[in-house]
Design an enzyme around this catalytic site. Structure first.
Site, PDB file in Angstrom:
ATOM      1  N   GLY A 538       0.824  -1.199   0.000  1.00 45.09           N
ATOM      2  CA  GLY A 538       0.000   0.000   0.000  1.00 45.09           C
ATOM      3  C   GLY A 538       0.857   1.248   0.000  1.00 45.09           C
ATOM      4  N   GLY A 540       0.353   5.460   1.076  1.00 47.93           N
ATOM      5  CA  GLY A 540      -0.531   6.480   1.651  1.00 47.93           C
ATOM      6  C   GLY A 540       0.186   7.805   1.767  1.00 47.93           C
ATOM      7  N   GLY A 541      -0.489   8.733   2.458  1.00 47.38           N
ATOM      8  CA  GLY A 541       0.081  10.057   2.610  1.00 47.38           C
ATOM      9  C   GLY A 541       1.368  10.052   3.415  1.00 47.38           C
ATOM     10  N   PHE A 542       1.523   9.081   4.287  1.00 47.73           N
ATOM     11  CA  PHE A 542       2.723   8.993   5.118  1.00 47.73           C
ATOM     12  C   PHE A 542       3.880   8.374   4.353  1.00 47.73           C
ATOM     13  CE2 PHE A 542       5.391   6.921   8.354  1.00 47.73           C
ATOM     14  CZ  PHE A 542       5.591   7.973   9.227  1.00 47.73           C
ATOM     15  N   GLY A 543       3.582   7.411   3.515  1.00 52.81           N
ATOM     16  CA  GLY A 543       4.607   6.726   2.743  1.00 52.81           C
ATOM     17  C   GLY A 543       4.137   5.342   2.337  1.00 52.81           C
ATOM     18  N   LYS A 544       5.082   4.495   1.965  1.00 46.58           N
ATOM     19  CA  LYS A 544       4.753   3.147   1.523  1.00 46.58           C
ATOM     20  C   LYS A 544       4.563   2.214   2.716  1.00 46.58           C
ATOM     21  CE  LYS A 544       7.161   3.415  -2.922  1.00 46.58           C
ATOM     22  NZ  LYS A 544       8.238   2.826  -3.776  1.00 46.58           N
ATOM     23  N   LYS A 558       4.990   0.588   7.960  1.00 41.06           N
ATOM     24  CA  LYS A 558       4.751   1.842   7.247  1.00 41.06           C
ATOM     25  C   LYS A 558       6.011   2.698   7.362  1.00 41.06           C
ATOM     26  CE  LYS A 558       0.801   3.899   8.014  1.00 41.06           C
ATOM     27  NZ  LYS A 558      -0.239   4.766   8.633  1.00 41.06           N
ATOM     28  N   ASP A 654      -9.985  10.980  10.011  1.00 36.76           N
ATOM     29  CA  ASP A 654      -9.685  10.516   8.650  1.00 36.76           C
ATOM     30  C   ASP A 654     -10.358   9.170   8.407  1.00 36.76           C
ATOM     31  OD1 ASP A 654      -8.633  10.736   6.129  1.00 36.76           O
ATOM     32  OD2 ASP A 654      -6.648   9.970   6.652  1.00 36.76           O
TER      33      ASP A 654
END
Length: 872
Positions: A538, A540-544, A558, A654
């Site tokens: 996956g 996301g906004g934070f990273g992979k 993450k 969120d």
């Protein structure tokens, strides 16, 4: 009337008002003895409840020339309610006693406070000891506060006992280090000895023997559980002078049958029959209650059940607290009481007992729990009495206490709880020093004591036996008993982050317990095969997010992207939130890495990915309707826990289908707490904060005013519900303008009576018409423009579980409905047609959830009344 006369009249009036206030509030119980010892402290002081403690140094209470060591904890866990009595301790390496003179006519509470921290020269895992009391009572045996706190994710442990009157006017407490372990020592942080009225003067009815009773007044008792059923935390300062702590019962409810909770309004005041009755339980307990819910047909088919872990081979006194807040006549609400599947009382009628509405009563029952396989649980259940043919098929409970009686040898001690395997692995790694970074001298080393669950939840330490959480029902997925979180999720400390040397308020990694492991970056690289791109599951906004393996266990890792807008603050928030939260429907944080400009978070691996991956734009086969509904219910439970399970509301901020993860058994878990905020206080209805979240899910009221409330999560969850129903993204710019935004499109379609046209065709024919009505009702109410008009997550959960029951009823026998009504599946512009009604109960739903006559009660968090009837 001259001014002097008027002044005198005013003073008399004021005096009368003050007198009436005093009489209404009552003076509370005035203990003849109230001795609070701050053990090892150089001086006394006050605790979080403003109670005064005195030092035991050079006190008359220590017997003889006791050899002891006075120590101070190396670290103050933020979960401690106050430094007193926990930051100082007295350590004994040989048997030592406290002799405390008391009024020999009274029973006494004895509370022992333990903070299993590292004290200079003394490791917490070496403290194994016993505590004996006068009268031949053994309170603790081979006890380890360290093991207990770690197993229950607590920062500190409190053991509460009720000791009978002393013949010689002396309570003796002897601490003896265990001889089973080399280097064992005993320690104590605080001792309370407080007189109490004889709450056990009346014999308890022996369950299973209708004509027999059991006397508890001469026995020693240990408090196992003390619950405010249907209500919130009641602090010792609000307990009628008894200094007891009462906790929310929802953590112990069995399955999905949460029922409905009520709170009395100002027009319904608890009326104690006499002064002494007020000491049995405070008004905060009797003014709230849990019932089964409004539908009599459903209530006939399930029990309202609580399950508790206990020690075998002991007899328990189970005290039920009742106060009817709604009905006024005999035979309006009659029910049966069961303890461990045995009938404790047939045809219980609170009004018949109390003779009036809002008058408290209690009933004591005694039962022996044997020591055999599966006999480590105590079940309490309520069921409507069908034979009595009451006006309403329902049952209620306001409070519940469970006390363990000493056995014939005077023993009250139980075994230490058993840590989970994950905790044992973490402890082994800590012992081996493998948590220390090998490549950065600035890395944070987590060696702090347990600070996971905020320690105001120490009643679970008082109860101290939530272990071996076995389910008696094979395959039961909803019997997770989660420790309630009642504390401040804030942290006031400011620690130095090793990320670029920046200081980050609230970083406070030392607050993590051993269950939140600190990984070295080398360990993270090894787990992900040096961040092999084939392991990416996956982005996301934070990273992979990578799939990895740690100690043979699959995990999700993450890794932050240095260019990401989500940085150290979100990283800190995620750790702080998830290290303190443990719930079946929240993703579990295993650990983190903060080293060499790297930030990584390690979670339990969710083998079935995100919810969205099973709805659309995926190679995964789409899931059926019933499964979608069960996933929504799980997510709603997780969010409801965030909103109500803590002393301070936690707003996720969120909520979306990619943040609802699914494990191998398709259990939904809410994830990604990087944007979460602690909610408003009682004096403020919102949190003013900059807008963050995901477009398509954002609460328009929050977006416009930048005022965040828990109803912002409710709005986002409403979008999720329509996303599940329609199997399309919340935003799709490729669609025509009127269809681009899912929430607007769904609401417009609903108003036009055309919602059927946008339902996912894969599941359209699977949905029971009445289930669809109830599901859409819940989703529609979530999306109301003004947050104050939206239901709570408890209301939403109730409606979804009702929808599931409707679906199962339809699938089992093809019945279109359990409450009658239109089965066409069409929707009018008004949602009134989707409202649950019940003529028998006299209860109806409206746009604000489930409301009763406002002159009688106000609804607090509304839980599910539904449970699968199979196996009941």
């Amino acid at each position: 009337m001259n001014s002097a006369t008027r002044l005198v009249c005013n003073l008399i009036s004021l005096s009368l008002v003050l007198s009436s206030i005093t009489n209404v509030n009552g003076g509370g119980y005035k203990p003849s003895d109230s001795i609070l010892l701050n053990c090892g402290g150089s001086s006394g002081g006050t605790d979080a409840d403003n109670r005064k403690w005195v030092t035991d140094t050079n006190s008359k209470f220590l017997v003889g020339s006791v050899q002891s060591t006075v120590v101070t904890a190396d670290y103050q866990d933020p979960a401690l309610p106050s430094p007193i009595p926990y930051m100082s301790a007295r350590i004994f390496t040989a048997p030592a006693s406290y002799n405390i003179s008391v009024n020999k006519k009274d029973r006494h509470w004895v509370r022992l406070h333990f903070y299993p921290a590292t004290y200079t020269g003394f490791s917490p895992d070496s403290a194994y000891f016993s505590v004996a009391a006068s009268g031949g009572l053994t309170l603790l045996s081979n006890f380890s506060a360290h093991v207990t706190a770690k197993a229950l994710s607590l920062a500190y442990v409190v053991k509460e006992f009720s000791l009978p009157a002393s013949d010689n006017g002396m309570i003796s407490l002897t601490f003896t280090p265990s001889d089973k372990y080399n280097g064992s020592y005993a320690f104590i942080n605080g001792i309370e000895v407080v007189s109490m009225p004889d709450l056990f003067s009346q014999p308890a009815s022996l369950v299973g023997f209708s004509d027999q009773t059991l006397e508890a007044s001469g026995s020693g008792l240990q408090t196992m559980y003390r619950l405010n059923v249907g209500g919130q935390y009641v602090a010792p300062s609000n307990d009628s002078g008894m200094s007891r702590t009462w906790y929310d019962d929802s953590a112990y409810l069995y399955g999905a049958a949460f029922g409905v909770t009520y709170e009395a309004t100002d027009k319904v005041r608890v009326d104690y029959p006499d002064d002494e009755a007020e000491y049995i339980a405070p008004t905060g307990v009797y003014s709230t209650m849990r019932s089964m819910g409004p539908d009599p047909n459903l209530n006939r088919n399930f029990n309202l059940t609580w399950v508790f872990s206990v020690d075998g081979n002991y007899t328990y006194v189970v005290r039920f607290h009742f106060c009817e807040l709604i009905h006024t006549k005999v035979n309006q609400r009659v029910f049966d009481i069961y303890v461990n599947n045995k009938t404790a009382y047939d045809d219980a009628d609170v009004i018949a007992w109390a003779s009036s509405k809002a008058v408290p009563v209690y009933k004591d029952f005694a039962i022996t729990v044997t020591d055999g396989p599966g006999d480590d649980q105590l079940w309490v259940a309520l069921h409507p009495s069908v034979d009595a043919k009451p006006q309403y098929y329902d049952s209620i409970l306001n409070g519940l206490e469970i006390f363990k009686m000493n056995d014939k040898t005077g023993n009250l001690a139980g075994p230490n709880p058993e840590p989970s395997q994950m905790l044992l692995n973490a402890e082994e790694n800590l012992t081996a020093g493998s948590f220390k970074s090998e490549s950065s001298s600035n890395s944070v080393i987590i060696l702090a004591p347990v600070g996971g669950i905020v320690a105001a939840a120490a009643v679970v330490a008082v109860v101290a036996v939530l272990y071996k959480k076995k389910s008696r029902m094979a395959g039961n997925e909803s019997n997770g008993m989660w420790l309630p979180l009642y504390g401040n999720s804030h942290t006031s400390s400011t620690s130095k982050s090793s990320i670029s040397g920046k200081s980050s308020a609230g970083s406070n990694f030392a607050n993590l317990s051993a269950i939140c492991r600190h990984f070295s970056f080398q360990e993270i690289k090894h787990a992900t095969k040096n961040f092999d791109e084939s392991l990416v599951i996956g982005v996301g906004g934070f990273g992979k997010v990578y799939k990895g393996v740690v100690d043979g266990v699959k995990v999700a890792i993450k890794r932050s992207n240095p260019q990401s807008e989500q940085g150290v603050n979100e990283f800190n928030t995620e750790i702080e939130m998830l290290s303190k939260l443990r719930h079946k429907h929240l993703v579990s944080l295993i650990g983190f890495c903060e080293e060499d400009e790297e930030m990584c978070l390690v979670y339990d691996y969710m083998s079935n990915g995100t919810m969205r991956e099973h709805l659309y734009k995926s190679n995964n086969p789409p899931i059926n309707w019933k499964q979608r509904l069960e996933i929504c219910i799980g997510a709603a439970r997780g969010l409801h826990y965030l909103h109500t399970g803590a002393k301070y509301t936690i707003i996720h901020r969120d909520v979306k289908t990619t943040n609802i993860l699914l494990d191998e058994k398709w259990v939904a878990k809410v994830s990604d707490f990087g944007l979460s905020k602690t909610g408003p206080t009682m004096n403020q209805g919102h949190v003013s904060t900059m807008v963050k979240g995901s477009f398509g899910y954002l609460d328009p009221e929050y977006f416009k005013r930048q005022q965040l409330t828990e109803k912002s999560d409710v709005y986002s969850f409403g979008v999720v519900l329509f996303e599940v129903l329609c199997a399309r993204p919340a935003l799709n710019p490729s669609l025509p303008r009127d269809q681009m935004n899912l929430s607007e499109w769904a609401m417009n379609s609903l108003r036009k009576g055309a919602l059927n046209d946008i339902i996912d065709p894969i599941v359209k024919d699977q949905i029971a018409p009445e289930c669809l009505k109830k599901f859409v009702y819940a989703a529609e109410k979530c999306l109301l423009e003004h947050g104050v008009d939206r239901p709570s997550m408890g209301d939403v959960l109730w409606n979804l579980e009702f929808a599931l029951q409707l679906q199962e009823t339809f699938e089992n026998d093809g019945s279109p409905s359990v409450d009658g009504g239109d089965t066409s599946g069409s929707f009018a512009s008004s949602s009134d047609s989707m409202s649950l009604t019940s003529d028998e109960s006299g209860i109806s739903q409206n746009s604000r959830g489930i409301d009763h006559d406002p002159a009688q009660v106000s609804t607090t968090a509304v839980f599910s009344q539904i449970v699968h009837p199979a196996g009941r």
